[in-house]
Structure formats: C-alpha cells, structure tokens
Design an enzyme around this catalytic site. Structure first.
Site, PDB file in Angstrom:
ATOM      1  N   GLU A  89      21.739 124.209  13.436  1.00 47.25           N
ATOM      2  CA  GLU A  89      22.142 125.618  14.093  1.00 47.25           C
ATOM      3  C   GLU A  89      20.955 126.638  13.723  1.00 47.25           C
ATOM      4  OE1 GLU A  89      26.270 127.038  13.121  1.00 47.25           O
ATOM      5  OE2 GLU A  89      25.457 129.019  12.215  1.00 47.25           O
ATOM      6  N   SER A 118      33.828 124.000  12.225  1.00 42.35           N
ATOM      7  CA  SER A 118      32.996 124.788  12.855  1.00 42.35           C
ATOM      8  C   SER A 118      33.447 125.574  13.996  1.00 42.35           C
ATOM      9  CB  SER A 118      31.477 124.205  13.019  1.00 42.35           C
ATOM     10  OG  SER A 118      30.625 125.001  13.677  1.00 42.35           O
ATOM     11  N   HIS A 139      24.994 120.059  10.216  1.00 40.67           N
ATOM     12  CA  HIS A 139      25.509 120.724  11.748  1.00 40.67           C
ATOM     13  C   HIS A 139      24.822 122.020  11.614  1.00 40.67           C
ATOM     14  CE1 HIS A 139      27.702 123.829  13.583  1.00 40.67           C
ATOM     15  NE2 HIS A 139      28.088 122.974  14.376  1.00 40.67           N
ATOM     16  N   ASN A 140      24.912 122.686  10.377  1.00 44.17           N
ATOM     17  CA  ASN A 140      24.312 124.068  10.159  1.00 44.17           C
ATOM     18  C   ASN A 140      22.889 124.219  10.258  1.00 44.17           C
ATOM     19  OD1 ASN A 140      27.133 124.742   9.785  1.00 44.17           O
ATOM     20  ND2 ASN A 140      26.945 125.974   8.177  1.00 44.17           N
ATOM     21  N   LYS A 191      28.803 118.570   8.186  1.00 47.45           N
ATOM     22  CA  LYS A 191      28.672 120.051   8.523  1.00 47.45           C
ATOM     23  C   LYS A 191      27.640 120.756   7.890  1.00 47.45           C
ATOM     24  CE  LYS A 191      30.111 123.934   9.835  1.00 47.45           C
ATOM     25  NZ  LYS A 191      30.636 124.933   9.050  1.00 47.45           N
TER      26      LYS A 191
HETATM   27  N1  LIG Z   1      33.162 132.724   8.649  1.00 46.65           N
HETATM   28  C1  LIG Z   1      32.738 131.852   9.481  1.00 46.65           C
HETATM   29  O1  LIG Z   1      32.428 131.918  10.583  1.00 46.65           O
HETATM   30  C2  LIG Z   1      32.907 130.571   8.603  1.00 46.65           C
HETATM   31  C3  LIG Z   1      33.293 130.393   7.502  1.00 46.65           C
HETATM   32  N2  LIG Z   1      33.359 128.944   7.056  1.00 46.65           N
HETATM   33  C4  LIG Z   1      33.711 128.816   5.645  1.00 46.65           C
HETATM   34  O2  LIG Z   1      35.266 129.339   5.573  1.00 46.65           O
HETATM   35  C5  LIG Z   1      35.504 129.675   4.392  1.00 46.65           C
HETATM   36  C6  LIG Z   1      36.225 130.834   4.749  1.00 46.65           C
HETATM   37  O3  LIG Z   1      35.486 131.626   5.282  1.00 46.65           O
HETATM   38  P1  LIG Z   1      36.019 133.308   5.722  1.00 46.65           P
HETATM   39  O4  LIG Z   1      37.234 133.178   6.412  1.00 46.65           O
HETATM   40  O5  LIG Z   1      34.784 133.704   6.368  1.00 46.65           O
HETATM   41  O6  LIG Z   1      36.351 133.862   4.124  1.00 46.65           O
HETATM   42  P2  LIG Z   1      35.394 134.367   3.002  1.00 46.65           P
HETATM   43  O7  LIG Z   1      34.219 133.299   2.689  1.00 46.65           O
HETATM   44  O8  LIG Z   1      34.931 135.620   3.055  1.00 46.65           O
HETATM   45  O9  LIG Z   1      36.436 134.251   1.690  1.00 46.65           O
HETATM   46  C7  LIG Z   1      37.421 134.985   1.702  1.00 46.65           C
HETATM   47  C8  LIG Z   1      38.739 134.363   1.248  1.00 46.65           C
HETATM   48  O10 LIG Z   1      38.437 133.825   0.011  1.00 46.65           O
HETATM   49  C9  LIG Z   1      39.537 134.207  -0.963  1.00 46.65           C
HETATM   50  N3  LIG Z   1      38.911 134.074  -2.191  1.00 46.65           N
HETATM   51  C10 LIG Z   1      37.742 134.509  -2.829  1.00 46.65           C
HETATM   52  N4  LIG Z   1      37.724 134.239  -3.994  1.00 46.65           N
HETATM   53  C11 LIG Z   1      39.055 133.766  -4.509  1.00 46.65           C
HETATM   54  C12 LIG Z   1      39.245 133.423  -5.622  1.00 46.65           C
HETATM   55  N5  LIG Z   1      38.512 133.400  -6.690  1.00 46.65           N
HETATM   56  N6  LIG Z   1      40.504 132.848  -5.765  1.00 46.65           N
HETATM   57  C13 LIG Z   1      41.331 132.598  -4.653  1.00 46.65           C
HETATM   58  N7  LIG Z   1      41.021 133.164  -3.471  1.00 46.65           N
HETATM   59  C14 LIG Z   1      39.509 133.690  -3.233  1.00 46.65           C
HETATM   60  C15 LIG Z   1      39.686 135.413  -0.503  1.00 46.65           C
HETATM   61  O11 LIG Z   1      41.156 136.036  -0.886  1.00 46.65           O
HETATM   62  P3  LIG Z   1      41.339 137.585  -1.207  1.00 46.65           P
HETATM   63  O12 LIG Z   1      41.751 138.025   0.061  1.00 46.65           O
HETATM   64  O13 LIG Z   1      42.298 137.450  -2.277  1.00 46.65           O
HETATM   65  O14 LIG Z   1      40.008 138.144  -1.551  1.00 46.65           O
HETATM   66  C16 LIG Z   1      39.819 135.328   0.903  1.00 46.65           C
HETATM   67  O15 LIG Z   1      41.043 134.630   1.455  1.00 46.65           O
HETATM   68  C17 LIG Z   1      34.184 129.650   3.434  1.00 46.65           C
HETATM   69  O16 LIG Z   1      33.936 128.567   2.761  1.00 46.65           O
HETATM   70  C18 LIG Z   1      33.108 129.870   4.584  1.00 46.65           C
HETATM   71  O17 LIG Z   1      31.878 129.217   4.136  1.00 46.65           O
HETATM   72  C19 LIG Z   1      33.280 127.968   7.848  1.00 46.65           C
HETATM   73  C20 LIG Z   1      32.925 128.119   9.160  1.00 46.65           C
HETATM   74  C21 LIG Z   1      32.742 129.314   9.817  1.00 46.65           C
HETATM   75  O1  LIG Z   2      29.363 127.525   9.307  1.00 42.26           O
HETATM   76  C1  LIG Z   2      29.071 128.304  10.341  1.00 42.26           C
HETATM   77  C2  LIG Z   2      29.264 127.878  11.582  1.00 42.26           C
HETATM   78  O2  LIG Z   2      29.660 126.501  11.546  1.00 42.26           O
HETATM   79  C3  LIG Z   2      28.432 129.555  10.139  1.00 42.26           C
HETATM   80  O3  LIG Z   2      27.930 129.984  11.436  1.00 42.26           O
HETATM   81  C4  LIG Z   2      27.226 129.552   9.233  1.00 42.26           C
HETATM   82  O4  LIG Z   2      27.954 129.650   7.963  1.00 42.26           O
HETATM   83  C5  LIG Z   2      26.474 130.686   9.359  1.00 42.26           C
HETATM   84  O5  LIG Z   2      25.533 130.438   8.407  1.00 42.26           O
HETATM   85  P1  LIG Z   2      24.399 131.745   7.906  1.00 42.26           P
HETATM   86  O6  LIG Z   2      25.000 132.860   7.546  1.00 42.26           O
HETATM   87  O7  LIG Z   2      23.676 130.819   6.786  1.00 42.26           O
HETATM   88  O8  LIG Z   2      23.432 131.844   9.200  1.00 42.26           O
END
Ligand SMILES: NC(=O)C1=CN([C@@H]2O[C@H](COP(=O)(O)OP(=O)(O)OC[C@H]3O[C@@H](n4cnc5c(N)ncnc54)[C@H](OP(=O)(O)O)[C@@H]3O)[C@@H](O)[C@H]2O)C=CC1
Ligand SMILES: O=C(CO)[C@H](O)[C@H](O)COP(=O)(O)O
Length: 509
Positions: free
Chosen positions: A209, A148, A205-206, A202
């Site tokens: 949140e 997070s 936590h969310n 986690k």
């Molecule tokens: N964004 C945030 O604030 C937070 C996100 N997370 C979690 O972290 C993870 C990553 O989040 P985030 O960085 O936002 O990115 P996304 O959730 O938008 O995912 C994009 C990534 O996933 C890859 N991907 C998607 N489909 C496939 C597939 N079939 N095979 C291989 N790779 C694939 C993409 O590759 P390509 O570039 O090739 O499309 C890219 O690298 C998620 O699980 C999310 O829930 C956790 C905490 C906070």
């Molecule tokens: O994982 C998180 C932080 O730790 C993201 O903030 C969370 O995925 C946001 O959730 P939502 O889009 O459902 O508000």
C-alpha cells in the site's frame, strides 16, 4: 444454532439469531474499525456481543445502530464473556501494541479451554507469534488476523487474513467469510497459516500500500512539474487510467482527492495539505522484516524513506533557505512532452508490478522461514476486494500463481514479463526525464534498478566481494571452482583456499 452454543449449521450457513440466547461472537474495541465490524457481523444475522473500555461507545453503537441486527451490549468484560456461546469467539479491535496485551491479560482469566481470541488490529507478527504461543499453553486459540478496507470496508466487507490454528479457522472461518467482501463468488477471506502468518500478510499488504501510493504520488508530481497539468486535469488522467490495467481503488481515490477543492480557499485540496506524510508503522515493519529476511523490497523501502524525508521539516527548510543546486528545471516541450502522460502510465504499471513482485517474495521468504506454507495465489485472491490495494491486476497475479505455484518471481510469469517488456522504453524515458528535471522519483527509479539488477548476468557484487576480502579477509567464492578463497593481499597476492583443511594453504588455481 445461534443463541445457544453453536452458531453455524453443518453447511457453515449462519443460523438465525435467538434474542434470548447467547451471542455467536463478541467484539471488544468499538472505535471506527470495531464498531463497523460489529455492525457488519450483526447485519449478516449473527448475534454479536459488544464491549468497549469506555462504556459510552457501547451505548452509542446500540443507540445509533441497534436496529441493524442482534447486538448484546456489555459494560464489563465479565458480562461480555458471559454473554458468549461456547467455544467463545472474541474479536479484539483495539490499538495495536500495549493496549492489545492489556485486553488479552484481562480477558484470558475469564475464558475456558477451546475458546478463541482474535486480534483483528494491525499487530506486529512477532507479537502475534508470542501471544499465540502463550495462549496455546493455556489451552486457548489465538488468531492474529489482518483486516483491511478501513472504516468503510469493515462495514461493507473487508479483506480478512486470519492466521492461527486450522482448528480455530473451522469455528471462525464461516463468520469471517460471511462478513468479508465477495469477488466473483469468492469471499476475500481465507486461512493464511499458523501463528503470525495472518498478521505478516497484512503487514506486507500495508507495505505494498505504501509503495503503491508513493508511485502514484511520483506519477502526479512528474506530470504536474513536467507538463504543468493542474490537479483537476490530473484527476481526469487518473480517471482514464482507472479504466485500464491500472484499475484499482488507490488510482480511483487519487482522482477524487485531486479533483477535490478546499471549501475555505477554493484552491485544489492537495495544495492546502501539509506535504509531510505520516505513518503508523506497518510500512516500516515490512522493511525491517525484509532486512532480516534478506529480501529486497526496494519499492516499499523507498516509500517509507520518502515519507521520512517529507517529514524532515527542519532539514527541508534549512536546505530551502540555503538553496542547493539543481537543474535549471523548466517544463517539457515539443517532442519531450509528446506521449509523456502515457509514458508515465506505463512506468507506473511496471514499477507497480515490481513492488508487488517484491512483496510476494517477502511472503515467500517468511513462509519458508517460519514454516507457514502460505498459498500466494490465495493471498492475491483475497486482496482482489475489500482492501486498500484491491486492483484489477491481482487477478493476473492469482492466475500467475495458479499456473505455477513455485514461480520464482512474478516478473517471470509470461503476462508480467511481456507487460514490463512493453513498458520498459517508456519506463526508462520517465526515469531519465525525472533525473533531468530534478523531480525525485525514488519509487520509479529503484524499481527500474531492481529490474535491471535481476536481469544481469554479472553484477558488480563481485567487486564488493573482492573489497571485503582485501580489507577484512572475508573470503569469496570462485566462478570456476568449489570452495571459499582468500587472497594474501599483504603478502605475495597468492590465493588460499579457506574451507578445507586438507586442500593445503594455497589454491591450486
Ligand atoms: N483505522 C483503520 O483504517 C484501520 C485500523 N486497523 C487497526 O484496527 C485497530 C483498531 O483501529 P481503530 O478502530 O482505528 O481504533 P484505534 O486504533 O484508534 O483504537 C481505539 C480503540 O482502542 C481502545 N483502547 C485503547 N487502549 C486501550 C486499552 N489500554 N485497553 C482497552 N482498550 C483500549 C479504545 O478504547 P477507548 O474507547 O476506551 O479509548 C478504542 O476502542 C488498530 O489496531 C488499527 O491498527 C486496521 C485496519 C484499518
Ligand atoms: O491498515 C490499513 C489499511 O489496511 C491502514 O490504511 C494503514 O494502517 C495506514 O497506515 P499508515 O497510517 O501507516 O499510512
């Protein structure tokens, strides 16, 4: 030694990178989170292999940030795995769900017994349990870990919640603790528990949140509607609150969002944003799990439902067009307005305590259900920094569990019991005012209802039991005797004991 087969010294200190050797750890999935996590790892002196399905993301990372540390780029998973020291440590940071399974399926045939696969995305803990089981059967460690802190936290130091086997934590923990943020000399990362424990924590936590943000939104709404304060004035209020018990990341950024002006219209930013809150699903998962575990997480549930209501655009428009009756409204004046800002502050604090108490109850229930043995004080400890719900009062929660590891509810801890007692008059005033003005405050009011429910000697559940027995012979227990009973409602109204054969068909009472 880094770059060969071992990445940490016997003291767990990261070793210096060896540009010619193998990487300490790999990250696949280089969108905002994975890219910043990889940079964080590299900045801490670990050689990090990087890979992404779309190769351009790998090249961009190295072109833009290659000077920050020792990156080992690969365009294929085969090359990526080959570039890792053994046991291999692979962090997957891709979209949760099918994408994670797709990456695991492709990765596993390339790995060897003892290698560690880390899913650092927001996976559902049941998926993590399944994946951990499947990979264990193939001799691999699977670590479902919560991360997070969003984009910035991933780079500067997130809060990290790893599950999986203890053995895997021995190999992985030093790197994770290294990149996690530090609060008072303690990293915001600890071993949470087996299989899905990390992702469960986690998820909660969310959920918290969601509850926290809903309460903040209600406080804003009540003060704006009730006192006609502008967003800029409210930004000052939240800034001030952030100096006291409510000090937290979410309160801090609330002030920033409220103060922000839309560049194209000059209006307060909050007034040009469509009022429909979206969700990716972790809050909903929390509530679904709480329903299965039988834990009332009313604060989180109300937050999820409030987002759903906000998103019901068609229904809301139809109601607005038709016009449904409400109170005559109006602002608070005179004595009603006096001290209202501070009353809302106190209501926010008390409701927040309830939301956290409920979240911790859910962790307790899951820990018992799945045999995870989660240390709740440590969870409060690792949420003190890096994560979205980081807040001053997590120190208090940590202290409460340090004092009593078996605390039945956070509301029973002396500090919290007194804090809520001090706030309760203001809390009741705020809920009553919200009802009177017709301002929806489901978070504040459900938290108060939960608190009052928990305090009660007798609850009307007794009547519910009576009704269930009448329409469905569902039985009930008595306050003055063991056993389960049923009233012969359609006969002579006498009572039957149901649970023992030899007690006869009629109750002795
Ligand atoms: N964004 C945030 O604030 C937070 C996100 N997370 C979690 O972290 C993870 C990553 O989040 P985030 O960085 O936002 O990115 P996304 O959730 O938008 O995912 C994009 C990534 O996933 C890859 N991907 C998607 N489909 C496939 C597939 N079939 N095979 C291989 N790779 C694939 C993409 O590759 P390509 O570039 O090739 O499309 C890219 O690298 C998620 O699980 C999310 O829930 C956790 C905490 C906070
Ligand atoms: O994982 C998180 C932080 O730790 C993201 O903030 C969370 O995925 C946001 O959730 P939502 O889009 O459902 O508000």
């Amino acid at each position: 030694m880094a770059g060969t087969t071992d990445t940490t010294s016997s003291t767990g200190t990261p070793a210096k990178p060896d540009p010619g050797g193998l990487a300490d750890v790999g990250v696949t999935g280089l969108a905002v989170m994975g890219r910043n996590l990889a940079r964080n790892i590299a900045r801490h002196g670990h050689a990090v292999a990087v890979h992404n399905r779309t190769a351009s993301r790998v090249d961009e990372l190295v072109a833009e940030h290659g000077d920050e540390g020792d990156f080992r780029p690969s365009h294929s998973l085969e090359d990526f795995v080959a570039s890792l020291a053994k046991p291999r440590r692979v962090i997957i940071m891709v979209k949760a769900g099918k994408a994670t399974d797709a990456v695991i399926d492709e990765l596993v045939p390339l790995l060897e017994e003892g290698d560690i696969v880390v899913d650092a995305g927001n996976a559902h803990y049941e998926d993590t349990r399944r994946r951990e089981h499947d990979l264990r059967e193939r001799g691999l460690h699977f670590v479902g870990t919560g991360v997070s802190g969003g984009e910035e936290g991933a780079l500067e130091g997130p809060s990290i919640m790893p599950g999986g086997s203890r053995e895997s934590y021995e190999a992985l923990g030093p790197i994770l603790e290294d990149i996690a943020v530090d609060v008072d000399g303690t990293p915001c990362c600890t071993y949470v528990g087996p299989d899905g424990a990390g992702h469960f924590v986690k998820m909660v936590h969310n959920g918290i949140e969601y509850a926290d943000m809903q309460l903040i939104a209600e406080a804003y709404d009540l003060l704006r509607q009730g006192l006609d304060l502008s967003p800029a004035q409210l930004a000052d209020v939240f800034d001030e609150w952030n100096e006291g018990d409510l000090e937290s990341f979410l309160v801090e950024i609330t002030a920033r969002v409220l103060r922000h002006e839309d560049a194209s219209t000059g209006k307060p930013f909050v007034d040009v944003v469509v009022d429909q809150a979206e969700q990716k699903g972790t809050g909903r998962w929390t509530v679904q799990s709480a329903l299965d575990l039988g834990v009332p997480v009313t604060g989180i549930a109300e937050a999820v439902f409030a987002r759903a209501l906000s998103g019901a655009a068609g229904q809301r428009k139809a109601v607005l067009d038709r016009g449904l009756a409400g109170p005559s409204g109006g602002r608070l004046e005179g004595a009603d307005a006096e001290g209202f800002v501070d009353a809302v502050r106190q209501a926010l604090y008390a409701s927040k305590v309830v939301a956290y108490a409920q979240g911790f109850d859910q962790i307790t229930a899951a820990s018992q259900e799945y045999g995870w043995d989660i240390d709740r004080g440590m969870m409060a400890t690792i949420w003190r920094g890096g994560c979205i719900i980081r807040a001053r009062f997590l120190d208090r929660i940590k202290q409460a569990y340090d004092k009593d590891q078996h605390l039945a509810s956070l509301l029973l801890d002396d500090y919290f019991a007194e804090a809520v007692a001090d706030a309760q008059d203001a809390w009741r005033r705020v809920v009553a005012t919200a009802v009177r003005l017709g301002v929806p405050a489901p978070g504040f009011s459900s938290a108060l209802a939960y608190y009052d429910g928990l305090r009660r000697d007798r609850l009307p559940a007794a009547l519910v039991q009576g009704l269930r027995d009448l329409f469905g012979a569902h039985t009930y227990r008595r306050v003055d005797a063991e056993g389960t009973y049923h009233v012969l409602w359609s006969e002579d109204g006498s009572e039957e004991r149901q649970d023992t054969q030899d007690q006869g068909s009629h109750s002795p009472h």
